[in-house]
Structures are given as C-alpha cells and as structure tokens.
Design a protein around this motif. Structure first.
Motif, PDB file in Angstrom:
ATOM      1  N   TYR A 292      -7.427   9.774  10.507  1.00 27.62           N
ATOM      2  CA  TYR A 292      -8.755   9.173  10.330  1.00 27.62           C
ATOM      3  C   TYR A 292      -8.745   8.038   9.315  1.00 27.62           C
ATOM      4  CZ  TYR A 292     -11.370  11.872  13.633  1.00 27.62           C
ATOM      5  OH  TYR A 292     -11.852  12.352  14.822  1.00 27.62           O
ATOM      6  N   LEU A 293      -7.942   8.220   8.254  1.00 23.63           N
ATOM      7  CA  LEU A 293      -7.840   7.162   7.241  1.00 23.63           C
ATOM      8  C   LEU A 293      -7.358   5.844   7.828  1.00 23.63           C
ATOM      9  CD1 LEU A 293      -6.191   8.743   4.122  1.00 23.63           C
ATOM     10  CD2 LEU A 293      -7.841   6.902   4.087  1.00 23.63           C
ATOM     11  N   LYS A 294      -6.403   5.951   8.766  1.00 22.88           N
ATOM     12  CA  LYS A 294      -5.787   4.754   9.350  1.00 22.88           C
ATOM     13  C   LYS A 294      -6.808   3.853  10.028  1.00 22.88           C
ATOM     14  CE  LYS A 294      -1.320   4.693   8.705  1.00 22.88           C
ATOM     15  NZ  LYS A 294      -0.679   3.477   8.193  1.00 22.88           N
ATOM     16  N   SER A 295      -7.769   4.453  10.736  1.00 23.54           N
ATOM     17  CA  SER A 295      -8.668   3.586  11.525  1.00 23.54           C
ATOM     18  C   SER A 295     -10.155   3.824  11.309  1.00 23.54           C
ATOM     19  CB  SER A 295      -8.324   3.698  13.012  1.00 23.54           C
ATOM     20  OG  SER A 295      -8.221   5.039  13.403  1.00 23.54           O
ATOM     21  N   ARG A 296     -10.528   4.725  10.374  1.00 18.33           N
ATOM     22  CA  ARG A 296     -11.952   4.959  10.139  1.00 18.33           C
ATOM     23  C   ARG A 296     -12.384   4.752   8.682  1.00 18.33           C
ATOM     24  NH1 ARG A 296     -11.848   4.429  14.712  1.00 18.33           N
ATOM     25  NH2 ARG A 296     -12.768   5.657  16.399  1.00 18.33           N
ATOM     26  N   ALA A 297     -11.441   4.455   7.816  1.00 17.94           N
ATOM     27  CA  ALA A 297     -11.810   4.159   6.431  1.00 17.94           C
ATOM     28  C   ALA A 297     -11.760   2.634   6.268  1.00 17.94           C
ATOM     29  CB  ALA A 297     -10.845   4.839   5.468  1.00 17.94           C
ATOM     30  N   PRO A 298     -12.817   2.050   5.708  1.00 20.42           N
ATOM     31  CA  PRO A 298     -12.908   0.577   5.667  1.00 20.42           C
ATOM     32  C   PRO A 298     -11.995  -0.079   4.630  1.00 20.42           C
ATOM     33  CG  PRO A 298     -14.861   1.540   4.656  1.00 20.42           C
ATOM     34  CD  PRO A 298     -14.030   2.694   5.176  1.00 20.42           C
ATOM     35  N   PHE A 299     -10.704  -0.090   4.975  1.00 23.19           N
ATOM     36  CA  PHE A 299      -9.693  -0.805   4.188  1.00 23.19           C
ATOM     37  C   PHE A 299      -9.037  -1.832   5.102  1.00 23.19           C
ATOM     38  CE2 PHE A 299      -9.790   3.299   1.981  1.00 23.19           C
ATOM     39  CZ  PHE A 299      -9.840   2.906   0.660  1.00 23.19           C
ATOM     40  N   TRP A 300      -8.654  -2.960   4.529  1.00 20.34           N
ATOM     41  CA  TRP A 300      -7.938  -3.982   5.298  1.00 20.34           C
ATOM     42  C   TRP A 300      -6.781  -4.476   4.448  1.00 20.34           C
ATOM     43  CZ3 TRP A 300     -13.201  -3.745   4.582  1.00 20.34           C
ATOM     44  CH2 TRP A 300     -13.922  -3.338   5.703  1.00 20.34           C
ATOM     45  N   LYS A 301      -5.593  -4.521   5.081  1.00 17.74           N
ATOM     46  CA  LYS A 301      -4.382  -4.922   4.363  1.00 17.74           C
ATOM     47  C   LYS A 301      -3.984  -6.343   4.737  1.00 17.74           C
ATOM     48  CE  LYS A 301      -2.191  -0.367   4.225  1.00 17.74           C
ATOM     49  NZ  LYS A 301      -2.145   0.428   5.458  1.00 17.74           N
ATOM     50  N   LYS A 302      -3.618  -7.091   3.732  1.00 15.21           N
ATOM     51  CA  LYS A 302      -3.091  -8.436   3.956  1.00 15.21           C
ATOM     52  C   LYS A 302      -1.697  -8.501   3.349  1.00 15.21           C
ATOM     53  CE  LYS A 302      -4.957 -13.004   3.484  1.00 15.21           C
ATOM     54  NZ  LYS A 302      -5.837 -13.870   2.678  1.00 15.21           N
ATOM     55  N   GLU A 303      -0.744  -9.002   4.149  1.00 13.38           N
ATOM     56  CA  GLU A 303       0.624  -9.115   3.653  1.00 13.38           C
ATOM     57  C   GLU A 303       0.912 -10.560   3.256  1.00 13.38           C
ATOM     58  OE1 GLU A 303       2.663  -5.540   6.334  1.00 13.38           O
ATOM     59  OE2 GLU A 303       2.755  -7.613   7.053  1.00 13.38           O
ATOM     60  N   VAL A 304       1.413 -10.736   2.049  1.00 12.37           N
ATOM     61  CA  VAL A 304       1.765 -12.074   1.574  1.00 12.37           C
ATOM     62  C   VAL A 304       3.287 -12.169   1.498  1.00 12.37           C
ATOM     63  CG1 VAL A 304       1.483 -13.759  -0.281  1.00 12.37           C
ATOM     64  CG2 VAL A 304      -0.382 -12.159   0.247  1.00 12.37           C
ATOM     65  N   THR A 305       3.858 -13.051   2.340  1.00 12.25           N
ATOM     66  CA  THR A 305       5.306 -13.252   2.358  1.00 12.25           C
ATOM     67  C   THR A 305       5.608 -14.700   1.972  1.00 12.25           C
ATOM     68  OG1 THR A 305       5.417 -14.045   4.639  1.00 12.25           O
ATOM     69  CG2 THR A 305       5.471 -11.655   4.324  1.00 12.25           C
ATOM     70  N   GLY A 306       6.884 -15.046   1.974  1.00 11.41           N
ATOM     71  CA  GLY A 306       7.270 -16.415   1.685  1.00 11.41           C
ATOM     72  C   GLY A 306       6.709 -17.397   2.718  1.00 11.41           C
TER      73      GLY A 306
END
Lengths: 83, 149
Positions: free
Chosen positions: B114-128
C-alpha cells in the motif's frame, strides 16, 4: 466558490507553483481540470495526459468524475512512488 | 494498539524502533522492513522525496488501521523520510508485531504494497545526466490485487 488547489512532483514543476486559490463554478474535479486547462498553455500541458494524473479531494483519493461538493482542497499529482 | 506513524526529514534508529515493537508479553514476533536509496545506472547523486503534508499522515494511519483490522497486531510502526537523501541512506521502515510470525510477515507485506502506490510520496532521482521523477510501476499497482479478496 473558492477552493485551494495543490500540485505535486512534475505537475508542480510544469505549472510552476505548488498551490493556489481558485475561484470556480466547476461541478466535478474533471470540470475544474477543464477550467484550468483553458487558462494557460502550462496548465494545458500539465493536464494533457490525465491517465498519468491522480487527484485527491480534501486529502482522499478520488476519481475525476467526483463532485467537488463542499471540498476546501483539491490536489493533483502523478501516481505515487513511496516505499 | 496505536500505530506509530512518523514522517520526517531525519534518519531513524532501527534498533530502538524494533525494541519498541518488542514491548508486551504477548508479542512473539517482530518483522521490520527497511527501504534504502540504491544507486542507479548513470550514478545517483541523490534522491529527493516530496510528499503531501497532511494527506501523508492520514494515508499511513489509515493503512496501519486496516492492517490491524486484518491481522492480530500488537504494534505497527511506519516511518517514511522526505527531503534529500544520498545513496545508502535509509528511506523508510515498516515494522509489525504480533503473537506469531505469519501475521507479522503478512501485515508488513500488506503495508509495503500500500505504501508503494497509496501513500502520497514522489521520488526524484538526480544523476550526472540530470533529474527525473521515478515512474510508478504497473507491478506496484498489481500487487494490491492480492489483498482485495
């Protein structure tokens, strides 16, 4: 009526702000999206693919055809990526 | 049972969190899951996690309450960080306590799905190469199906 509208993640970036107060006559969330899209190109672009957008009404996930009713806050965001 | 829900920028101590779940004479099993920032192709500089203050706490509390309805749990802990996190840092943890391991394992798995798709978090990956929002996976959504029966 006046409603607080919140944007998160790439919707926030494309629209260029995280929250705003909107004066609207929209009946449903979808009507509100249509009003926003008609405003400016940045909104139109952000909402161009609704399959990639989720919405919450007063912090509960809802479908786009949900009536706004007496809601004070609506939020738009991409599918969540927690965990 | 009052779930322990923490949404924070700060790191947490896994040992003391597990200790808290072990309280109670009926607790025979404690399961903890920890999620960490892993490296990605191109080299991850850091990850930025955004969330929806207010809704996040509500959604996590709701998940914990649902889990406690389905399994006999003596404790539930959900901790999720937000802000800027470096590779190797902890992102989140889920902990469950019960009399027996089946309930603790299953409840932890339910909470993660449920955490994966029902908790309002958004991840951004910063790479080179730049920064990109992590796309949700269909498999995360499919994972919820097994809890709907």
């Amino acid at each position: 009526m006046k409603i607080r509208v919140l944007y998160f993640a790439w919707l926030r970036e494309r629209i260029g702000l995280g929250r705003e107060e909107v004066e609207t006559e929209a009946r449903t969330v979808a009507d509100l999206v249509a009003e926003l899209r008609a405003r400016e190109a940045r909104y139109d672009l952000a909402f161009s693919d609704l399959a990639a957008v989720r919405c919450a009404l007063d912090q509960e996930l809802v479908e786009f055809d949900t009536p706004l009713g007496q809601a004070r806050e609506v939020a738009f965001f991409p599918p969540m990526t927690g965990g | 049972m009052t779930p322990r829900i923490v949404v924070t920028e700060d790191d947490f101590d896994l040992g003391s969190e597990a200790d808290m779940l072990e309280q109670g004479p009926d607790t025979g099993a404690v399961v903890t899951f920890t999620g960490r920032v892993r490296d990605v192709a191109g080299g991850l500089r850091h990850m930025v996690i955004e969330h929806y203050p207010g809704m996040t706490e509500r959604a996590l509390t709701d998940m914990a309450t649902q889990a406690a309805t389905r399994w006999p749990l003596s404790g539930v802990t959900i901790i999720h960080r937000h802000g800027t996190l470096a590779p190797g840092q902890r992102i989140m943890m889920v902990g469950t306590a019960s009399r027996h391991r089946e309930a603790a394992f299953e409840a932890a798995s339910f909470l993660m799905d449920y955490l994966k798709s029902r908790a309002p978090f958004w991840k951004k990956e910063v790479t080179g190469d730049g920064a990109d929002w992590v796309a949700a996976r269909d498999s995360d959504e499919d994972a919820l199906d097994r809890w709907r029966s």
